[in-house]
Design a protein around this motif. Structure first.
Motif, short mmCIF file in Angstrom:
data_model
loop_
_atom_site.label_atom_id
_atom_site.label_comp_id
_atom_site.label_asym_id
_atom_site.label_seq_id
_atom_site.Cartn_x
_atom_site.Cartn_y
_atom_site.Cartn_z
N LEU A 1 -1.38 11.55 9.71
CA LEU A 1 -1.54 10.51 8.81
C LEU A 1 -2.67 9.67 9.40
CD1 LEU A 1 2.40 9.74 8.20
CD2 LEU A 1 0.61 11.12 6.77
N TYR B 66 -4.19 1.01 3.48
CA TYR B 66 -3.29 2.10 2.79
C TYR B 66 -1.65 1.79 3.10
CZ TYR B 66 -3.04 3.53 7.86
OH TYR B 66 -2.76 3.53 9.27
N TRP C 257 0.65 10.45 -0.67
CA TRP C 257 -0.64 11.04 0.02
C TRP C 257 -1.22 12.01 -0.75
CZ3 TRP C 257 -1.62 7.79 3.35
CH2 TRP C 257 -0.70 6.95 4.21
N ARG D 254 -4.19 14.32 -0.66
CA ARG D 254 -5.41 14.64 0.42
C ARG D 254 -6.41 15.72 -0.29
NH1 ARG D 254 -0.04 15.43 2.20
NH2 ARG D 254 0.82 14.24 3.57
#
Length: 279
Positions: A63, A158, A188, A190
């Motif tokens: 992360l 974040y 998340w 990505r």
């Protein structure tokens, strides 16, 4: 460590650019490893959750804060291993099918979603192309007549965001996300470093697609993936048909499993109908 493979969002040769066509890309040894194979019991529960179990691995994903955790990875979907046994299964409808979205939606109290475009270092920040693509992706959702309200900002905080879009250099030209949990959007979304190489329109498509998973949308071709024809939810599980949308494969949908080479970066009318129905 062993090399592992991961499916990226697929694409075609288009506009003179060579995209990866439904290929699995090698991931560096230094990024992650497969810890073990899922057990039959875990695969059974993933099946009941509407997750494609044909190519599931357990991977340690890092992360933004430098920590890492084990995830089940199936295509461009992740499910955390920790607490997995307590995650809800799909509920059975009276007609004998299982409704995918029943336990994977955002609750009414969490529909204002703070979206962060991560701009930090380490190769994980969004460049100018991806930032513009994220603006367009957020506009895609906010222009729909729904109760979702996405508030976009850029930066590095974040921790305070509900949904974070950032770069993972091992994803190539694809993306990786997950489904809502606990009434909240999956945090998340990505994308790979090569996504921006193909321009704003393609980047908008990939980001909107992964954010779509984060709010609970399933691949529109879950029953016969465009890449390989596989069924992500064999038998009666999977996405329930949303009224007003096609029952066949909608190849112009932003949520098609593999890019076709004709992406325009916007939701089509069926995507809009689906979001308005759900929210």
């Amino acid at each position: 460590m062993k090399n592992v493979k991961q499916i990226a969002l697929c694409a075609l040769v288009t506009g003179g650019l060579l995209f990866t066509a439904c290929q699995k890309e090698e991931i560096s040894n230094e990024v992650q490893e497969v810890n073990s194979e899922p057990t039959k019991e875990q695969l059974s529960q993933l099946f009941d959750m509407g997750v494609n179990i044909h190519d599931v691995t357990i991977q340690k994903l890092s992360l933004l804060d430098g920590s890492s955790a084990d995830y089940f990875v199936s295509g461009d979907i992740t499910v955390p291993v920790e607490g997995f046994e307590n995650l809800p299964k799909l509920e059975t409808n009276t007609n004998g099918t299982k409704q995918y979205h029943t336990n994977n939606l955002i609750s009414s109290s969490n529909r204002t979603i703070d979206v962060l475009g991560y701009t930090g270092g380490g190769g994980q920040g969004l460049n100018s192309t991806n930032q513009e693509a994220l603006r367009r992706a957020v506009a895609n959702f906010n222009n729909v007549n729904s109760t979702l309200n996405m508030r976009l900002s850029f930066g590095t905080n974040y921790q305070a965001a509900d949904l974070v879009v950032y770069v993972r250099w091992d994803l190539g030209g694809g993306g990786l996300a997950g489904f809502p949990s606990g009434g909240k959007a999956y945090k998340w979304a990505r994308i790979g470093p090569r996504v921006s190489n193909y321009g704003v329109t393609y980047a908008t498509h990939v980001i909107t697609h992964e954010m779509g998973h984060c709010i609970g949308l399933r691949h529109t071709d879950w029953f016969a993936r465009s890449c390989d024809g596989s069924n992500e939810g064999a038998g009666s599980v999977g996405a329930i048909h949303i009224p007003g949308t096609p029952t066949g494969i909608d190849r112009t949908s932003i949520m098609i499993s593999c890019a076709t080479g004709n992406e325009n970066g916007v939701l089509n009318s069926n995507d809009v109908t689906a979001i308005e129905y759900l929210y």
